[in-house]
Design an enzyme around this catalytic site. Structure first.
Site, short mmCIF file in Angstrom:
data_model
loop_
_atom_site.label_atom_id
_atom_site.label_comp_id
_atom_site.label_asym_id
_atom_site.label_seq_id
_atom_site.Cartn_x
_atom_site.Cartn_y
_atom_site.Cartn_z
N SER A 87 5.87 -35.68 13.47
CA SER A 87 7.10 -36.47 13.54
C SER A 87 7.07 -37.26 14.84
O SER A 87 7.06 -36.66 15.92
CB SER A 87 8.34 -35.56 13.51
OG SER A 87 9.51 -36.26 13.92
N THR A 94 12.86 -35.61 13.21
CA THR A 94 13.02 -35.91 11.79
C THR A 94 13.64 -34.72 11.07
O THR A 94 13.11 -33.61 11.11
CB THR A 94 11.65 -36.24 11.16
OG1 THR A 94 11.03 -37.28 11.91
CG2 THR A 94 11.82 -36.69 9.72
N ARG A 125 6.66 -46.45 12.54
CA ARG A 125 5.64 -46.80 11.55
C ARG A 125 4.51 -47.62 12.15
O ARG A 125 3.45 -47.78 11.53
CB ARG A 125 6.28 -47.57 10.38
CG ARG A 125 6.89 -48.91 10.72
CD ARG A 125 7.59 -49.50 9.51
NE ARG A 125 8.24 -50.78 9.79
CZ ARG A 125 9.44 -50.92 10.33
NH1 ARG A 125 10.13 -49.84 10.68
NH2 ARG A 125 9.96 -52.12 10.52
N GLU A 159 9.73 -52.12 4.61
CA GLU A 159 10.43 -52.05 5.89
C GLU A 159 10.34 -53.34 6.70
O GLU A 159 11.32 -53.75 7.32
CB GLU A 159 9.91 -50.87 6.71
CG GLU A 159 10.20 -49.52 6.06
CD GLU A 159 9.92 -48.35 6.98
OE1 GLU A 159 10.63 -48.22 8.00
OE2 GLU A 159 8.98 -47.58 6.70
N HIS A 189 -3.67 -44.85 -17.98
CA HIS A 189 -3.19 -43.90 -18.96
C HIS A 189 -1.68 -43.99 -19.16
O HIS A 189 -1.10 -43.17 -19.87
CB HIS A 189 -3.56 -42.47 -18.54
CG HIS A 189 -5.04 -42.24 -18.48
ND1 HIS A 189 -5.76 -41.67 -19.52
CD2 HIS A 189 -5.94 -42.53 -17.52
CE1 HIS A 189 -7.04 -41.61 -19.19
NE2 HIS A 189 -7.18 -42.13 -17.98
N LYS A 219 21.26 -41.94 8.01
CA LYS A 219 21.23 -40.81 8.93
C LYS A 219 22.62 -40.54 9.51
O LYS A 219 23.02 -39.38 9.69
CB LYS A 219 20.23 -41.08 10.06
CG LYS A 219 18.78 -41.10 9.60
CD LYS A 219 17.86 -41.41 10.78
CE LYS A 219 16.40 -41.39 10.35
NZ LYS A 219 15.48 -41.73 11.48
#
Length: 329
Positions: free
Chosen positions: A84, A89, A137, A216, A232, A323
């Site tokens: 994290s 997190t 990120r 993002e 498939h 959050k």
């Protein structure tokens, strides 16, 4: 700002290696026969990359969890990694607390927060990465490389990955202008469409990364699927015209032969329903080089898309709102 963070990716890989070399990881009191990694978002995807990188070498199963709870098999014979970037997190903290009851070998990878505090107070091994990056990120390199070093220091993989990472740094630095030029051309073709990303099963993490970066950075919806699995099911969904879709194939010149034939047939079928089909090939010798090359190219695609959309690539206001609302419960 995000373009500057993307630009620093090779530098980040180099710094991550220096951090990994200095890390202290101690043997566990019990034999380890499996690995479980808890992490989400930019921290979680790093573990997926590692699982693909070590598939042909590591004798242990390497599983990734992206939720609140850990599986029953996590026990005293498990290497349990919490990844994290913030160290706070929510879901990873829940998983961490459950790990405490298992006797697992817990290792923390974070820049700070609760997880680093816990590691220090309980005497767990940890690797602390720089905390001065404004976007978790953008710190993918730290996450991937520290996990590789943990495995190497515990004797589960060789140090061959170090050569591959160094080669990746050189390749990206050498090819940077071409990477950015290619990325802009792709963005110019797809900015007003919905991207659909296809990749073979050996490198799904690259497709997930690109999807998340487009979500993002460019604030766009898109999806991905994997060959041969999509042959498939999803392939059957291509039955009518979809000019709004842009199909991106993330490819390697040495993809498994049968999958290359599948891609050619897929493109023939899908080409009946959309005019926008783009092949994006990797460069490099090793799997790590090819993956990092495509990651960097994909990050630049997401940046140029954000420019087209007039989006702030850094802001994630909707996640912050989520959050905030969760904190009230």
């Amino acid at each position: 700002m995000m373009d500057q963070l993307i630009q620093r990716f090779p530098e980040q890989l180099k710094e991550a290696m220096q951090i990994g070399e200095e890390a202290q990881i101690h043997p566990h009191s019990s034999e380890i026969n499996k690995v479980y990694v808890a992490g989400l978002g930019g921290s979680g995807i790093g573990a997926n990359f590692v699982a693909e990188f070590i598939k042909d070498e590591c004798p242990l199963p390497y599983n990734v969890g992206k939720g609140y709870n850990i599986p029953k098999y996590v026990d005293e014979n498990t290497l349990a990694i919490c990844s994290s970037y913030s160290g706070n997190t929510e879901e990873t903290l829940y998983s961490y607390r459950e790990m405490l009851e298992t006797g697992a070998k817990v290792v923390i990878i974070s820049s700070g927060g609760t997880l680093i505090e816990e590691a220090k107070s309980r005497g767990f091994d940890y690797i602390q990465v720089p905390g001065n990056w404004p976007s978790p990120r953008a710190c993918l390199g730290y996450s991937i490389i520290q996990q590789l070093y943990v495995l190497e220091k515990l004797g589960f993989i060789s140090d061959n990955f170090k050569t591959a990472i160094k080669a990746s740094i050189d390749l990206i630095n050498f090819d940077l202008d071409s990477i950015q030029e290619s990325a802009q051309k792709v963005a110019d073709k797809i900015y007003n469409k919905i991207p659909v990303i296809y990749v073979t099963d050996r490198m799904e993490s690259v497709a997930v990364r690109l999807r998340q970066q487009i979500n993002e950075n460019a604030k766009m919806l898109c999806w991905h699927h994997v060959i041969p699995e999509m042959n498939h099911n999803e392939l059957v969904g291509w039955t009518e015209k979809h000019p709004e879709l842009a199909v991106l194939y993330l490819r390697n010149h040495d993809d498994f032969n049968r999958n290359q034939h599948r891609i050619e047939i897929n493109q023939e079928i899908i080409g009946r329903y959309t005019e926008t089909i783009i092949d994006i090939f990797s460069k490099g010798n090793s799997l790590i080089e090819k993956a990092f090359y495509l990651v960097h190219l994909g990050d630049w695609i997401s940046w140029y898309l954000s420019v087209h959309k007039g989006a702030d690539a850094i802001e994630v206001n909707v996640i912050n709102y989520l959050k905030s609302e969760l904190s009230k419960i």
